[in-house]
Design a protein around this motif. Structure first.
Motif, mmCIF file in Angstrom:
data_model
loop_
_atom_site.group_PDB
_atom_site.id
_atom_site.type_symbol
_atom_site.label_atom_id
_atom_site.label_comp_id
_atom_site.label_asym_id
_atom_site.label_seq_id
_atom_site.Cartn_x
_atom_site.Cartn_y
_atom_site.Cartn_z
ATOM 1 N N VAL A 295 0.898 -1.250 -0.023
ATOM 2 C CA VAL A 295 -0.065 -0.001 0.076
ATOM 3 C C VAL A 295 0.842 1.297 -0.208
ATOM 4 C CG1 VAL A 295 -2.211 -0.914 1.086
ATOM 5 C CG2 VAL A 295 -0.129 -0.026 2.385
ATOM 6 N N VAL A 296 0.325 2.239 -0.689
ATOM 7 C CA VAL A 296 1.028 3.704 -0.666
ATOM 8 C C VAL A 296 -0.051 4.708 -0.040
ATOM 9 C CG1 VAL A 296 2.666 3.057 -2.725
ATOM 10 C CG2 VAL A 296 0.302 3.830 -2.877
ATOM 11 N N THR A 297 0.496 5.547 0.668
ATOM 12 C CA THR A 297 0.056 6.635 1.118
ATOM 13 C C THR A 297 -0.428 7.751 -0.098
ATOM 14 O OG1 THR A 297 0.702 6.314 3.610
ATOM 15 C CG2 THR A 297 -0.217 8.516 2.744
ATOM 16 N N ILE A 298 -1.528 8.161 -0.411
ATOM 17 C CA ILE A 298 -1.759 9.217 -1.433
ATOM 18 C C ILE A 298 -2.139 10.344 -0.964
ATOM 19 C CG2 ILE A 298 -1.956 7.378 -3.197
ATOM 20 C CD1 ILE A 298 -5.114 7.983 -3.153
ATOM 21 N N ALA A 299 -2.651 10.477 0.363
ATOM 22 C CA ALA A 299 -3.175 11.813 0.854
ATOM 23 C C ALA A 299 -2.979 11.960 2.304
ATOM 24 C CB ALA A 299 -4.526 12.067 0.184
ATOM 25 N N ARG A 300 -2.866 13.098 2.938
ATOM 26 C CA ARG A 300 -3.141 13.115 4.455
ATOM 27 C C ARG A 300 -4.143 14.313 4.699
ATOM 28 N NH1 ARG A 300 2.049 11.761 3.461
ATOM 29 N NH2 ARG A 300 2.990 10.438 4.675
ATOM 30 N N PHE A 301 -4.815 13.982 5.748
ATOM 31 C CA PHE A 301 -6.117 14.737 6.197
ATOM 32 C C PHE A 301 -6.222 14.946 7.823
ATOM 33 C CE2 PHE A 301 -7.360 12.321 2.480
ATOM 34 C CZ PHE A 301 -7.684 13.367 1.630
ATOM 35 N N ALA B 27 -11.336 13.352 4.856
ATOM 36 C CA ALA B 27 -10.764 11.890 4.443
ATOM 37 C C ALA B 27 -11.966 11.006 4.020
ATOM 38 C CB ALA B 27 -10.038 11.545 5.906
ATOM 39 N N GLU B 28 -13.030 11.163 4.672
ATOM 40 C CA GLU B 28 -13.876 10.185 4.413
ATOM 41 C C GLU B 28 -14.594 10.355 3.075
ATOM 42 O OE1 GLU B 28 -16.227 6.761 4.746
ATOM 43 O OE2 GLU B 28 -14.787 7.468 6.156
ATOM 44 N N MET B 29 -14.711 11.710 2.782
ATOM 45 C CA MET B 29 -15.201 11.929 1.322
ATOM 46 C C MET B 29 -14.046 11.668 0.158
ATOM 47 S SD MET B 29 -16.577 15.777 2.225
ATOM 48 C CE MET B 29 -16.437 16.412 0.568
ATOM 49 N N ALA B 30 -12.964 11.809 0.389
ATOM 50 C CA ALA B 30 -11.989 11.160 -0.457
ATOM 51 C C ALA B 30 -12.022 9.720 -0.594
ATOM 52 C CB ALA B 30 -10.519 11.520 -0.106
ATOM 53 N N ARG B 31 -12.011 8.959 0.497
ATOM 54 C CA ARG B 31 -12.127 7.679 0.471
ATOM 55 C C ARG B 31 -13.447 7.078 -0.167
ATOM 56 N NH1 ARG B 31 -12.107 3.691 5.846
ATOM 57 N NH2 ARG B 31 -13.831 5.135 6.358
ATOM 58 N N LEU B 32 -14.598 7.669 0.064
ATOM 59 C CA LEU B 32 -15.715 7.195 -0.708
ATOM 60 C C LEU B 32 -15.588 7.648 -2.275
ATOM 61 C CD1 LEU B 32 -18.713 8.554 1.755
ATOM 62 C CD2 LEU B 32 -17.852 6.225 1.101
ATOM 63 N N ARG B 33 -14.934 8.803 -2.648
ATOM 64 C CA ARG B 33 -14.972 8.866 -4.053
ATOM 65 C C ARG B 33 -14.013 7.920 -4.727
ATOM 66 N NH1 ARG B 33 -12.851 14.711 -6.904
ATOM 67 N NH2 ARG B 33 -13.421 14.323 -8.689
ATOM 68 N N LEU B 34 -12.992 7.354 -4.210
ATOM 69 C CA LEU B 34 -12.095 6.330 -4.803
ATOM 70 C C LEU B 34 -12.874 5.086 -4.789
ATOM 71 C CD1 LEU B 34 -8.705 7.292 -3.097
ATOM 72 C CD2 LEU B 34 -9.616 7.708 -5.435
ATOM 73 N N SER C 253 -16.117 4.489 -4.796
ATOM 74 C CA SER C 253 -17.278 4.575 -5.985
ATOM 75 C C SER C 253 -16.631 4.338 -7.253
ATOM 76 C CB SER C 253 -18.015 5.756 -5.839
ATOM 77 O OG SER C 253 -17.036 7.036 -6.401
ATOM 78 N N ALA C 254 -15.393 4.493 -7.526
ATOM 79 C CA ALA C 254 -14.765 4.122 -8.708
ATOM 80 C C ALA C 254 -13.964 2.816 -8.629
ATOM 81 C CB ALA C 254 -13.508 5.263 -8.894
ATOM 82 N N GLY C 255 -14.195 1.940 -7.562
ATOM 83 C CA GLY C 255 -13.700 0.704 -7.470
ATOM 84 C C GLY C 255 -12.743 0.294 -6.968
ATOM 85 N N ILE C 256 -11.796 1.605 -6.286
ATOM 86 C CA ILE C 256 -10.786 1.276 -5.691
ATOM 87 C C ILE C 256 -10.692 1.312 -4.460
ATOM 88 C CG2 ILE C 256 -8.395 2.551 -5.277
ATOM 89 C CD1 ILE C 256 -9.086 4.362 -7.909
ATOM 90 N N ASP D 84 -4.281 5.891 -10.594
ATOM 91 C CA ASP D 84 -5.667 6.184 -10.955
ATOM 92 C C ASP D 84 -6.343 7.025 -9.776
ATOM 93 O OD1 ASP D 84 -5.648 5.052 -13.475
ATOM 94 O OD2 ASP D 84 -6.441 2.868 -12.512
ATOM 95 N N ALA D 85 -5.860 6.631 -8.531
ATOM 96 C CA ALA D 85 -6.482 7.218 -7.523
ATOM 97 C C ALA D 85 -5.713 8.722 -7.318
ATOM 98 C CB ALA D 85 -5.984 6.419 -6.284
ATOM 99 N N ARG D 86 -4.672 8.791 -7.747
ATOM 100 C CA ARG D 86 -4.274 10.289 -7.714
ATOM 101 C C ARG D 86 -4.885 11.198 -8.337
ATOM 102 N NH1 ARG D 86 -0.009 11.288 -4.213
ATOM 103 N NH2 ARG D 86 1.504 9.404 -3.591
#
Length: 82
Positions: free
Chosen positions: A4-10, A16-23, A25-28, A58-60
């Motif tokens: 695993v890699v860290t792509i963002a810090r909140f 953080a939850e909004m970013a997680r849900l966005r990813l 919903s894209a299947g990541i 893709d996540a970034r």
């Protein structure tokens, strides 16, 4: 999830939850490092949004795309065959 890699810090759990849900919903598949620790001790530091190394690009890209704003119009071009 392996590698695993860290792509963002909140600092804000809601962001953080909004970013997680966005990813998601894209299947990541995602993981928030520090999520459980913040429940026990708020202010322990930023939450780290992590994804598998193979999903990193893709996540970034998804997180960098601001998406549509209010008032934006989606225009579809029609082909000559239609």
């Amino acid at each position: 999830m392996s590698d695993v890699v860290t792509i963002a810090r909140f600092n804000e759990p809601l962001e953080a939850e909004m970013a997680r849900l966005r990813l998601q919903s894209a299947g990541i598949e995602t993981f928030l490092s520090g999520e459980n620790a913040r429940i026990l001790e708020p202010g322990l530091g930023p939450l780290q949004l992590q994804v598998s190394a193979e999903d990193e690009a893709d996540a970034r890209a998804l997180l960098a795309d601001p998406g549509l704003k209010d008032g934006d119009v989606i225009v579809e071009e029609l082909s000559d065959a239609e």
